[in-house]
Design a protein around this motif. Structure first.
Motif, PDB file in Angstrom:
ATOM      1  N   GLU A 193     -63.972  75.722   1.081  1.00  0.00           N
ATOM      2  CA  GLU A 193     -63.492  75.495  -0.276  1.00  0.00           C
ATOM      3  C   GLU A 193     -63.166  76.833  -0.933  1.00  0.00           C
ATOM      4  O   GLU A 193     -63.900  77.821  -0.760  1.00  0.00           O
ATOM      5  CB  GLU A 193     -64.532  74.770  -1.135  1.00  0.00           C
ATOM      6  CG  GLU A 193     -64.641  73.299  -0.837  1.00  0.00           C
ATOM      7  CD  GLU A 193     -65.550  72.556  -1.808  1.00  0.00           C
ATOM      8  OE1 GLU A 193     -65.615  71.324  -1.710  1.00  0.00           O
ATOM      9  OE2 GLU A 193     -66.199  73.214  -2.649  1.00  0.00           O
ATOM     10  N   LEU A 221     -66.956  68.866   3.463  1.00  0.00           N
ATOM     11  CA  LEU A 221     -66.025  68.839   2.342  1.00  0.00           C
ATOM     12  C   LEU A 221     -65.997  67.497   1.633  1.00  0.00           C
ATOM     13  O   LEU A 221     -65.980  67.433   0.396  1.00  0.00           O
ATOM     14  CB  LEU A 221     -64.606  69.169   2.826  1.00  0.00           C
ATOM     15  CG  LEU A 221     -64.349  70.563   3.381  1.00  0.00           C
ATOM     16  CD1 LEU A 221     -62.910  70.679   3.853  1.00  0.00           C
ATOM     17  CD2 LEU A 221     -64.657  71.627   2.340  1.00  0.00           C
ATOM     18  N   GLN A 274     -59.681  72.396  -0.926  1.00  0.00           N
ATOM     19  CA  GLN A 274     -60.447  72.123   0.293  1.00  0.00           C
ATOM     20  C   GLN A 274     -59.522  72.289   1.492  1.00  0.00           C
ATOM     21  O   GLN A 274     -58.455  71.664   1.558  1.00  0.00           O
ATOM     22  CB  GLN A 274     -61.021  70.713   0.261  1.00  0.00           C
ATOM     23  CG  GLN A 274     -62.045  70.508  -0.853  1.00  0.00           C
ATOM     24  CD  GLN A 274     -62.649  69.117  -0.849  1.00  0.00           C
ATOM     25  OE1 GLN A 274     -61.937  68.117  -0.694  1.00  0.00           O
ATOM     26  NE2 GLN A 274     -63.952  69.027  -1.025  1.00  0.00           N
TER      27      GLN A 274
END
Length: 612
Positions: free
Chosen positions: A116, A52, A135
């Protein structure tokens, strides 16, 4: 203030699709009351070498000026476009130089696995959507649910706040929601009729993030901030609120057994710098206990009754090249010899037009400097403004904002400006496919840059200042175009925040792009008169762009602002966790730049956290 409630631990997580494949056609998650409808839902998994926070890029790759490669230069995959966008966002916002402190003194660059969720959101009445993205780290604890909500700095794309909100929020196990706040890097090629899809890849049809409506131009480049016709700045607060609402819906989807996620059960923190900081303060106006606290850094914010920042930008575009001749020892770059030559020429043009007085360059420069001083610009801010002057940022900003405020479409700019791709010889021309493929990942949202040129359609040898004077007249004149621009400026003025919402504002006293005297100083006084609960950190020796500390001359003069953002978030969070810990208090901070030595925390003089 919202109340955080403990919940039973999560029993089962939502199964992930193989490889994080798009699920745009899947059923929408559970909604909260009055929440907007989000379109083009996507869910992707990001683990291992595609996490992420840094998309699998180590510190060396983030520092490298060479972008992560596309296997096919003209058709990057969604994963490749995302990785390059994250690389570009980190480099554009943070000081990642060795010894600069990021990852050691403040912030984190550690890999964060998770998922996500992304979609399009739309403000009622707007012609175009803004992007929202959430996220959710694998470390998220549904029993201690928290959501950090951020808007991109500048006019950047959807990952434009990752170095601030992402680095802090993901490290704390929070979900992080982002919005591009109606700006971003969704450029549209008018020649090829190609735009950007939800996943960042190029297409000529379908659900594109931005397609200009009936453009008056059929050649060149259109982009959302300038050409959407929506005046996005007027809605920055609502963009941030919709990102929060999307975050809650995404958490419903990620943890269905723990749903619903609501503001009453989820701790929420609004965070942003620059234009993102302005969005945070605009969201603070909105009624309802959506946010528990706000932290805004170097915010672009104007208040009613004071000259708007657009007025200063157009004044700086005209006068600053000349006024900088009054200053010695300017930071480099830009190169001093080039700046001096351009400044002398500008002084002569201004004197001939009656806009400065004096029989010689030195006197003309003093006249220009005095006008900027009368507007509230300090010597320190003028000196830092040399960068924006040398790289023509004032004009680029003025052109884009005038177009947005007046809601002018592509080809309608009243001062004759337009945007075009750069041909191989540097002149305006159709975009090469490989160049077009980079825009979503690398575009700043305000050209020029990334192979897009700002073209002055009214350039004339007999009046080189025509375009700049036209831009200034749009903010001050009384013609129909000027009235449109001023109406848009009025729409974007900040209102008082709701009472009881903790707010921390911080700003570098040397900020040369968003001068503190014209923004935060005014806003804090205005908000306090309305009864706001607000703390104000003023940081000496801090200018607007942490990324400029990559230049030796800048790190010898300035400190980064982001460490103070992280410290303020820490202190606010500690208070939300334990009300016995005091909220941040006002501080005038006097740090010491690191020069070539590694940055030490004690050099930053960060205000200490206090107990009640």
């Amino acid at each position: 203030m919202n109340i955080h409630r403990s919940l039973a631990p999560l029993c089962a997580a939502l199964a992930l699709l193989p490889g994080g494949i798009s699920v745009a056609d899947a059923a929408a998650p559970r909604s909260t009351a009055a929440a907007p409808v989000f379109e083009q839902w996507r869910e992707t998994a990001h683990r291992g070498n595609d996490d992420l926070l840094v998309a699998g890029l180590g510190i060396d790759a983030l520092r490298s000026p060479t972008a992560p490669a596309f296997a096919n230069a003209t058709q990057p995959t969604a994963e490749e476009a995302r990785r390059r966008a994250i690389w570009s966002s980190w480099r554009g916002i943070a000081d990642l130089t060795p010894g600069g402190g990021f990852g050691d003194v403040y912030g984190t660059l550690q890999s964060v696995p998770g998922r996500e969720f992304s979609a399009y959101a739309r403000i009622p009445g707007a012609g175009h959507p803004h992007r929202v993205l959430v996220q959710v780290p694998d470390s998220f604890d549904a029993a201690r649910r928290c959501l950090v909500v951020a808007a991109s700095s500048g006019s950047r794309g959807i990952y434009g706040a990752i170095a601030v909100a992402g680095s802090w929020g993901l490290a704390h196990g929070c979900a992080v929601a982002y919005t591009d706040k109606g700006t971003g890097s969704d450029y549209y090629d008018l020649d090829a009729q190609v735009g950007v899809q939800a996943d960042g890849t190029l297409a000529s049809q379908g659900a594109l993030a931005f397609v200009p409506a009936t453009p008056h131009a059929t050649h060149g480049i259109a982009f959302k901030h300038a050409h959407s016709g929506d005046n996005p700045e007027a809605d920055w607060g609502r963009h941030l609120l919709q990102a929060l609402q999307f975050g809650l819906q995404a958490l419903d989807r990620a943890y269905p057994d723990a749903a619903p996620f609501t503001p009453a059960t989820t701790r929420t923190l609004g965070v942003g710098v620059s234009n993102g900081g302005g969005a945070v303060l605009r969201a603070a106006e909105i009624d309802g206990d959506w946010f528990d606290a706000m932290v805004a850094g170097e915010p672009n914010v104007s208040v009613a009754g004071a000259p708007p920042l657009y007025d200063f930008v157009t004044q700086a575009a005209l006068l600053m090249p000349c006024a900088l001749l009054t200053q010695q020892d300017l930071p480099q770059p830009p190169l001093h010899a080039q700046a001096a030559a351009a400044g002398s020429q500008r002084c002569a043009l201004l004197e001939a037009a009656g806009q400065v007085q004096g029989d010689d360059t030195a006197t003309q420069a003093l006249s220009a400097r005095q006008q900027l001083a009368d507007a509230g610009l300090s010597d320190a801010a003028l000196r830092a403004g040399a960068f924006s002057t040398g790289f023509d940022l004032w004009r680029a900003i003025a052109v884009t904002y005038a177009s947005a405020y007046g809601r002018f479409g592509a080809g309608e700019h009243p001062c004759g400006y337009r945007f075009s791709a750069a041909a191989a010889d540097g002149t305006p021309g159709p975009a090469a496919a490989a160049l077009r493929a980079t825009w979503w990942s690398e575009g700043s949202g305000i050209p020029p840059g990334s192979g897009v040129l700002l073209v002055d359609g009214n350039a004339a040898a007999e009046d080189p200042l025509r375009g700049l004077n036209c831009l200034r007249t749009l903010g001050r004149g009384d013609g129909p175009d000027a009235r449109r621009v001023r109406a848009g400026i009025t729409e974007a003025a900040a209102k008082a925040p709701r009472r009881g919402l903790p707010i921390v504002v911080m700003h570098g006293r040397d900020d040369g792009l968003v001068p503190v005297s014209m923004t935060s100083d005014r806003y804090v006084g205005f908000a306090r008169k309305a009864g706001a609960q607000i703390a104000y950190w003023q940081v000496d020796s801090a200018q607007h762009f942490d990324s400029l500390l990559a230049f030796p001359d800048y790190r010898a003069r300035y400190v980064p602002l982001l460490p103070y953002m992280f410290a303020a978030m820490d202190q606010v969070w500690d208070h939300l966790e334990d009300p016995a810990r005091a909220l941040p208090q006002d501080a005038r901070i006097q740090p010491t730049p690191r020069a070539e030595a590694p940055l030490l925390r004690e050099q930053l003089s960060i205000p200490a956290a206090r107990s009640r």
